[in-house]
Design a protein around this motif. Structure first.
Motif, PDB file in Angstrom:
ATOM      1  N   LYS A 141      19.740  22.693 -80.503  1.00 17.97           N
ATOM      2  CA  LYS A 141      19.998  21.855 -79.410  1.00 17.97           C
ATOM      3  C   LYS A 141      18.700  20.860 -78.940  1.00 17.97           C
ATOM      4  CE  LYS A 141      23.516  25.082 -77.562  1.00 17.97           C
ATOM      5  NZ  LYS A 141      23.687  26.164 -76.537  1.00 17.97           N
TER       6      LYS A 141
ATOM      7  N   LEU B 197      26.634  23.920 -81.466  1.00 18.90           N
ATOM      8  CA  LEU B 197      26.382  22.940 -82.462  1.00 18.90           C
ATOM      9  C   LEU B 197      27.071  23.423 -83.667  1.00 18.90           C
ATOM     10  CD1 LEU B 197      25.165  20.204 -83.026  1.00 18.90           C
ATOM     11  CD2 LEU B 197      23.050  21.542 -83.563  1.00 18.90           C
TER      12      LEU B 197
ATOM     13  N   ARG C 159      26.466  14.632 -85.891  1.00 13.84           N
ATOM     14  CA  ARG C 159      26.066  16.037 -85.003  1.00 13.84           C
ATOM     15  C   ARG C 159      27.455  16.396 -84.329  1.00 13.84           C
ATOM     16  NH1 ARG C 159      20.884  17.644 -83.979  1.00 13.84           N
ATOM     17  NH2 ARG C 159      21.473  18.569 -82.063  1.00 13.84           N
TER      18      ARG C 159
ATOM     19  N   GLN D  78      29.964  19.138 -82.415  1.00 13.90           N
ATOM     20  CA  GLN D  78      29.669  20.049 -81.496  1.00 13.90           C
ATOM     21  C   GLN D  78      30.749  20.468 -80.593  1.00 13.90           C
ATOM     22  OE1 GLN D  78      26.848  19.564 -78.229  1.00 13.90           O
ATOM     23  NE2 GLN D  78      27.046  17.260 -78.399  1.00 13.90           N
TER      24      GLN D  78
ATOM     25  N   SER E  27      27.322  24.196 -74.840  1.00 13.89           N
ATOM     26  CA  SER E  27      27.387  23.430 -76.023  1.00 13.89           C
ATOM     27  C   SER E  27      27.284  24.141 -77.325  1.00 13.89           C
ATOM     28  CB  SER E  27      26.841  21.948 -76.023  1.00 13.89           C
ATOM     29  OG  SER E  27      25.403  22.511 -76.426  1.00 13.89           O
TER      30      SER E  27
ATOM     31  N   VAL F  13      25.192  19.634 -88.663  1.00 11.69           N
ATOM     32  CA  VAL F  13      24.681  18.548 -88.900  1.00 11.69           C
ATOM     33  C   VAL F  13      24.479  18.186 -90.036  1.00 11.69           C
ATOM     34  CG1 VAL F  13      22.224  17.481 -88.335  1.00 11.69           C
ATOM     35  CG2 VAL F  13      23.167  19.312 -86.594  1.00 11.69           C
TER      36      VAL F  13
ATOM     37  N   ARG G  84      19.351  21.214 -86.954  1.00  9.20           N
ATOM     38  CA  ARG G  84      20.486  22.071 -86.419  1.00  9.20           C
ATOM     39  C   ARG G  84      20.103  22.952 -85.332  1.00  9.20           C
ATOM     40  NH1 ARG G  84      25.531  25.131 -89.371  1.00  9.20           N
ATOM     41  NH2 ARG G  84      26.557  25.599 -87.556  1.00  9.20           N
TER      42      ARG G  84
END
Length: 259
Positions: free
Chosen positions: A179, A119, A146, A148, A117, A122, A177
């Motif tokens: 995981k 990101l 959030r 992603q 993933s 945020v 920001r």
């Protein structure tokens, strides 16, 4: 099925090569042309669709751009081994066990050796109207976003925008920001908001500019848009996520019991 030679025949206004690609695409997606199978020869396709060599090659070119088939001009064209992947949303709804990775990643790796993933963003923002409605926000109300991109083997799979009520998110790792170990379901459970019920609304859409670019879409094929609202105890909404996938590469499987 033989398609009339005319580029348009009054019943389907698409160009002939687009119609040929549509029929072959459907056969690939429903399994009539299985992963690894060779497509019919150019001569057979010309005869079947009453089309010229150039038109058939243009249709095959579309399917190659869509990552459904592979092959060079003058050689056999075959269906990609992963021509369409089946995603099972229910399999990654529960919070991960302590210390484990987000369940989406572990489930996705059953389809390919490496899932990840990224990101992207945020921020506090005003959600789309349908998201605001399911979260019970007032007009112009904000939520934590959030945003992603999820990938399998470096191929983009899903663009996901998750929104959280600010009274739940503020002062927590949701605002950072970075995981979250085990994913947001695990964190929400730790915060006292265990996911109890999820409701999905799935629709087919024309991709937005961001979706087109992020998912590396080849053309105006539809995307699958899922709006998921997650509720905790007392049916309190704790998360609403908009998930977008390429409609020609992914399908969703839901399982139900009679009752």
């Amino acid at each position: 099925m033989t398609v009339p030679h005319d580029e348009t025949d009054g019943s389907d206004g698409r160009s002939l090569h687009a119609r040929i690609a549509a029929d072959l695409r459907d056969e690939i997606m429903n399994g009539d042309l299985a992963p690894g199978a060779k497509l019919p020869s150019t001569e057979r396709l010309k005869e079947r669709f009453a089309a010229s060599n150039a038109t058939v090659q243009k249709a095959l070119g579309l399917l190659k751009e869509e990552r459904l088939v592979i092959g060079r001009a003058g050689s056999a064209v075959t269906v990609r081994e992963h021509r369409q992947r089946t995603m099972r949303p229910a399999s990654y709804m529960a919070p991960a066990d302590a210390g484990d990775r987000y369940r989406w990643l572990t489930e996705a790796e059953k389809l390919g050796p490496r899932a990840q993933s990224r990101l992207l963003r945020v921020a506090e923002t005003v959600p789309p109207a349908d998201v605001s409605a399911v979260l019970g926000l007032p007009e112009g109300g904000t939520a934590l976003l959030r945003h992603q991109l999820l990938l399998i083997d470096d191929e983009p799979v899903e663009l996901a925008s998750s929104y959280y009520p600010l009274e739940i998110a503020r002062g927590t790792l949701l605002t950072k920001r970075r995981k979250i170990t085990g994913g947001t379901p695990a964190l929400l459970a730790e915060l006292g908001y265990p996911p109890r019920l999820s409701v999905d609304r799935v629709s087919a859409r024309v991709p937005t500019q961001e979706q087109f670019t992020a998912l590396r879409l080849p053309g105006d094929l539809p995307v699958l848009r899922t709006l998921r609202v997650v509720r905790s105890d007392d049916e309190r909404p704790i998360e609403a996520t908009v998930m977008v996938k390429a409609g020609h590469l992914y399908e969703l499987q839901y399982e139900f019991t009679a009752g």
